[in-house]
Design a protein around this motif. Structure first.
Motif, mmCIF file in Angstrom:
data_model
loop_
_atom_site.group_PDB
_atom_site.id
_atom_site.type_symbol
_atom_site.label_atom_id
_atom_site.label_comp_id
_atom_site.label_asym_id
_atom_site.label_seq_id
_atom_site.Cartn_x
_atom_site.Cartn_y
_atom_site.Cartn_z
ATOM 1 N N GLY A 88 44.906 -30.521 -0.777
ATOM 2 C CA GLY A 88 44.643 -31.455 -1.868
ATOM 3 C C GLY A 88 44.864 -32.875 -1.405
ATOM 4 N N THR A 89 44.904 -33.790 -2.356
ATOM 5 C CA THR A 89 45.129 -35.198 -2.032
ATOM 6 C C THR A 89 46.064 -35.831 -3.054
ATOM 7 O OG1 THR A 89 44.111 -37.350 -1.619
ATOM 8 C CG2 THR A 89 43.081 -35.973 -3.311
ATOM 9 N N HIS A 90 46.816 -36.823 -2.581
ATOM 10 C CA HIS A 90 47.678 -37.579 -3.475
ATOM 11 C C HIS A 90 47.033 -38.930 -3.790
ATOM 12 C CE1 HIS A 90 48.651 -38.411 0.742
ATOM 13 N NE2 HIS A 90 48.771 -39.653 0.331
ATOM 14 N N GLU A 91 45.789 -39.118 -3.347
ATOM 15 C CA GLU A 91 45.077 -40.379 -3.560
ATOM 16 C C GLU A 91 43.983 -40.176 -4.610
ATOM 17 O OE1 GLU A 91 45.897 -43.137 -1.996
ATOM 18 O OE2 GLU A 91 47.125 -42.386 -0.340
ATOM 19 N N SER A 92 43.599 -41.269 -5.271
ATOM 20 C CA SER A 92 42.500 -41.185 -6.235
ATOM 21 C C SER A 92 41.146 -41.237 -5.531
ATOM 22 C CB SER A 92 42.601 -42.309 -7.263
ATOM 23 O OG SER A 92 42.596 -43.564 -6.616
ATOM 24 N N ASP A 93 41.124 -41.844 -4.312
ATOM 25 C CA ASP A 93 39.871 -41.983 -3.560
ATOM 26 C C ASP A 93 40.168 -41.784 -2.075
ATOM 27 O OD1 ASP A 93 37.279 -42.576 -2.790
ATOM 28 O OD2 ASP A 93 37.569 -44.753 -2.916
ATOM 29 N N PRO A 94 40.389 -40.553 -1.625
ATOM 30 C CA PRO A 94 40.791 -40.299 -0.234
ATOM 31 C C PRO A 94 39.713 -40.732 0.759
ATOM 32 C CG PRO A 94 40.257 -38.246 -1.360
ATOM 33 C CD PRO A 94 40.274 -39.311 -2.409
ATOM 34 N N THR A 95 40.147 -41.452 1.825
ATOM 35 C CA THR A 95 39.188 -41.989 2.797
ATOM 36 C C THR A 95 39.508 -41.632 4.243
ATOM 37 O OG1 THR A 95 40.479 -44.025 2.877
ATOM 38 C CG2 THR A 95 38.597 -43.984 1.352
ATOM 39 N N GLU A 96 40.675 -41.044 4.505
ATOM 40 C CA GLU A 96 41.036 -40.710 5.884
ATOM 41 C C GLU A 96 42.009 -39.535 5.872
ATOM 42 O OE1 GLU A 96 43.126 -44.013 7.711
ATOM 43 O OE2 GLU A 96 43.643 -44.779 5.722
ATOM 44 N N PRO A 97 42.219 -38.903 7.053
ATOM 45 C CA PRO A 97 43.023 -37.681 7.102
ATOM 46 C C PRO A 97 44.387 -37.795 6.442
ATOM 47 C CG PRO A 97 41.884 -37.956 9.184
ATOM 48 C CD PRO A 97 41.617 -39.198 8.382
ATOM 49 N N LYS A 98 45.043 -38.935 6.587
ATOM 50 C CA LYS A 98 46.403 -39.041 6.038
ATOM 51 C C LYS A 98 46.423 -39.047 4.516
ATOM 52 C CE LYS A 98 46.902 -44.093 6.341
ATOM 53 N NZ LYS A 98 47.610 -45.179 7.050
ATOM 54 N N CYS A 99 45.267 -39.099 3.913
ATOM 55 C CA CYS A 99 45.195 -39.062 2.450
ATOM 56 C C CYS A 99 45.276 -37.634 1.898
ATOM 57 C CB CYS A 99 43.886 -39.685 1.962
ATOM 58 S SG CYS A 99 43.711 -41.422 2.364
ATOM 59 N N VAL A 100 45.139 -36.651 2.763
ATOM 60 C CA VAL A 100 45.110 -35.269 2.271
ATOM 61 C C VAL A 100 46.353 -34.507 2.697
ATOM 62 C CG1 VAL A 100 42.596 -35.244 2.213
ATOM 63 C CG2 VAL A 100 43.778 -34.362 4.212
ATOM 64 N N ASP A 101 46.690 -33.510 1.929
ATOM 65 C CA ASP A 101 47.947 -32.791 2.088
ATOM 66 C C ASP A 101 47.735 -31.284 2.044
ATOM 67 O OD1 ASP A 101 49.478 -35.311 1.576
ATOM 68 O OD2 ASP A 101 48.603 -35.053 -0.418
ATOM 69 N N CYS A 102 48.626 -30.579 2.732
ATOM 70 C CA CYS A 102 48.698 -29.135 2.545
ATOM 71 C C CYS A 102 49.623 -28.897 1.356
ATOM 72 C CB CYS A 102 49.249 -28.438 3.775
ATOM 73 S SG CYS A 102 49.393 -26.658 3.494
ATOM 74 N N GLU A 103 49.073 -28.391 0.280
ATOM 75 C CA GLU A 103 49.867 -28.156 -0.936
ATOM 76 C C GLU A 103 50.575 -26.810 -0.900
ATOM 77 O OE1 GLU A 103 46.984 -28.967 -4.011
ATOM 78 O OE2 GLU A 103 47.374 -31.127 -3.884
ATOM 79 N N SER A 104 50.377 -26.074 0.187
ATOM 80 C CA SER A 104 51.109 -24.809 0.369
ATOM 81 C C SER A 104 52.415 -25.014 1.123
ATOM 82 C CB SER A 104 50.228 -23.807 1.126
ATOM 83 O OG SER A 104 49.064 -23.534 0.393
ATOM 84 N N PHE A 105 52.686 -26.242 1.558
ATOM 85 C CA PHE A 105 53.920 -26.551 2.296
ATOM 86 C C PHE A 105 55.150 -26.119 1.513
ATOM 87 C CE2 PHE A 105 57.548 -29.382 2.897
ATOM 88 C CZ PHE A 105 57.767 -29.288 4.268
ATOM 89 N N SER A 106 56.087 -25.526 2.224
ATOM 90 C CA SER A 106 57.370 -25.160 1.641
ATOM 91 C C SER A 106 58.445 -25.461 2.676
ATOM 92 C CB SER A 106 57.368 -23.670 1.286
ATOM 93 O OG SER A 106 58.637 -23.284 0.776
ATOM 94 N N LEU A 107 59.434 -26.256 2.325
ATOM 95 C CA LEU A 107 60.469 -26.655 3.283
ATOM 96 C C LEU A 107 61.209 -25.435 3.819
ATOM 97 C CD1 LEU A 107 61.990 -28.936 4.703
ATOM 98 C CD2 LEU A 107 63.506 -29.025 2.700
ATOM 99 N N ASP A 108 61.283 -25.349 5.142
ATOM 100 C CA ASP A 108 62.012 -24.258 5.796
ATOM 101 C C ASP A 108 63.475 -24.636 5.856
ATOM 102 O OD1 ASP A 108 62.654 -22.012 7.152
ATOM 103 O OD2 ASP A 108 61.646 -22.562 9.021
ATOM 104 N N ARG A 109 64.298 -24.004 5.075
ATOM 105 C CA ARG A 109 65.726 -24.364 4.979
ATOM 106 C C ARG A 109 66.531 -23.632 6.025
ATOM 107 N NH1 ARG A 109 66.587 -27.008 0.171
ATOM 108 N NH2 ARG A 109 64.812 -26.974 -1.236
#
Ligand code: SF4
Length: 57
Positions: free
Chosen positions: A36-57
């Motif tokens: 997914g993205t945390h931006e309203s208008d994503p324009t480059e790779p750093k604008c997108v995220d893996c929303e399946s990320f889970s912190l490895d404790r």
């Protein structure tokens, strides 16, 4: 089952502090991930995220 056998070679990933990372190789172990993205208008790779990320404790 070894970490390598768990690697999904269709999903390369270097985020090894994620609980789903294969650790011994730069792959995800999930069968699929949500992107997914945390931006309203994503324009480059750093604008997108893996929303399946889970912190490895
Ligand atoms: S869930 Fe996302 S961040 Fe975590 S290892 Fe898989 S691809 Fe990487």
């Amino acid at each position: 089952m070894s970490q390598n056998e768990r690697s999904n070679r269709c999903i390369g990933c270097t985020v090894d502090n994620c609980a789903h990372h294969a650790k011994s190789e730069n792959y995800c172990t999930l069968h699929q991930v949500s992107i997914g993205t945390h931006e309203s208008d994503p324009t480059e790779p750093k604008c997108v995220d893996c929303e399946s990320f889970s912190l490895d404790r």
